[in-house]
Design a protein around this motif. Structure first.
Motif, PDB file in Angstrom:
ATOM      1  N   HIS A 194      41.950   2.536  13.619  1.00 40.32           N
ATOM      2  CA  HIS A 194      40.878   3.304  12.987  1.00 40.32           C
ATOM      3  C   HIS A 194      41.494   4.207  11.943  1.00 40.32           C
ATOM      4  N   LYS A 246      36.472   1.680  11.089  1.00 39.96           N
ATOM      5  CA  LYS A 246      37.263   0.785  11.925  1.00 39.96           C
ATOM      6  C   LYS A 246      38.337   0.077  11.124  1.00 39.96           C
ATOM      7  N   VAL A 282      41.882  -3.828  14.479  1.00 42.99           N
ATOM      8  CA  VAL A 282      41.974  -4.008  15.926  1.00 42.99           C
ATOM      9  C   VAL A 282      41.315  -2.842  16.644  1.00 42.99           C
ATOM     10  N   SER A 283      40.065  -2.573  16.325  1.00 42.52           N
ATOM     11  CA  SER A 283      39.374  -1.382  16.828  1.00 42.52           C
ATOM     12  C   SER A 283      38.705  -1.554  18.199  1.00 42.52           C
ATOM     13  N   ASP A 284      38.551  -2.769  18.666  1.00 44.36           N
ATOM     14  CA  ASP A 284      37.865  -2.979  19.941  1.00 44.36           C
ATOM     15  C   ASP A 284      38.583  -2.268  21.078  1.00 44.36           C
ATOM     16  N   GLY A 285      37.813  -1.492  21.870  1.00 45.04           N
ATOM     17  CA  GLY A 285      38.395  -0.768  22.992  1.00 45.04           C
ATOM     18  C   GLY A 285      38.900   0.620  22.640  1.00 45.04           C
ATOM     19  N   TYR A 286      38.765   0.995  21.372  1.00 46.08           N
ATOM     20  CA  TYR A 286      39.229   2.310  20.912  1.00 46.08           C
ATOM     21  C   TYR A 286      38.097   3.066  20.209  1.00 46.08           C
ATOM     22  N   SER A 287      38.133   4.375  20.348  1.00 48.18           N
ATOM     23  CA  SER A 287      37.245   5.227  19.562  1.00 48.18           C
ATOM     24  C   SER A 287      38.072   6.387  19.024  1.00 48.18           C
ATOM     25  N   GLN A 307      46.546  -2.864  26.028  1.00 48.30           N
ATOM     26  CA  GLN A 307      46.665  -1.700  25.166  1.00 48.30           C
ATOM     27  C   GLN A 307      48.006  -0.983  25.355  1.00 48.30           C
TER      28      GLN A 307
END
Lengths: 110, 112
Positions: free
Chosen positions: B47, B57, B60-65, B85
């Protein structure tokens, strides 16, 4: 899509020269080069801009062929301190951010 | 070093637990980034932020905020950590007039 770097690894003797290549499938606005020593953060070497001049950092220089979407990093008279992993980062200039290659591991020996 | 500090520098956690990594900068840079580094993949953007409360984003943003409530702090959160991760996470800031990135020292995360 990540740019492709070649070679993946190279071993040099001190004083020898090396070339690291970075190739993209997309039209590029700029190319960045970074060096990372083991266990440390990447460190900026230089940026090459579309239409810009060849850059130099100490005895390391780089070129950018806009038509081929390729950049090359030239290490002249390598020193032990040049050892590390070299990454190119490419920017297409359309509000996107840098996309890094997978790196080239360079080892300089006595 | 552009005044970047990451915390924690090392963390071991278990699958399913939340994790927050912090990036703090002292030089008022507008752009901040989170990358992860894994063998064979180089640095991949998770991100980034272009100002307070302005984030977007990466690849590779899936699973992260992420969150950025102050200019100096950029937080990366794994809501429910997974073993995939496990990685070294680098924060970076951008010097706008040159495009140069300055990286923090990295945070090594292990998810068991």
């Amino acid at each position: 899509q990540q740019p492709v770097q070649s070679p993946q690894a190279v071993i040099l003797r001190e004083g020898e020269d090396a070339v690291i290549n970075c190739s993209s499938s997309k039209a590029l606005y700029s190319v960045h080069w970074y060096r990372q020593k083991h266990g440390e953060a990447p460190v900026f070497l230089m940026i090459l801009l579309k239409g810009g001049e060849q850059m130099r950092h100490e005895k390391i220089s780089a070129s950018f062929n806009e038509k081929k979407q390729q950049s090359s990093l030239y290490l002249t008279a390598s020193q032990l301190s040049y050892s590390g992993t070299y990454f190119c980062g490419t920017d297409t200039g359309t509000a996107s951010k840098l996309t890094f290659g997978t790196g080239t591991r360079l080892q300089v020996t006595l | 070093d552009a005044g970047i500090t990451q915390s924690p520098r090392h963390k071991v956690t278990e699958t399913g637990t939340p994790v927050t990594l912090r990036c703090h900068q002292t030089e008022n840079h507008r752009y901040m980034y989170w990358y992860r580094q894994d063998p064979g993949h180089g640095l991949r953007l998770i991100h980034y932020s272009y100002g307070v409360k302005d984030t977007d984003k990466g690849e590779v943003s899936d699973g992260y905020s992420v969150s950025r409530s102050k200019t100096e702090d950029f937080l990366l959160t794994l809501e429910s950590a997974t073993s995939s991760q496990t990685s070294v996470y680098f924060c970076a800031v951008e010097r706008e007039n040159t495009g140069e990135l300055f990286f923090g020292e990295g945070s090594r995360l292990t998810v068991l």
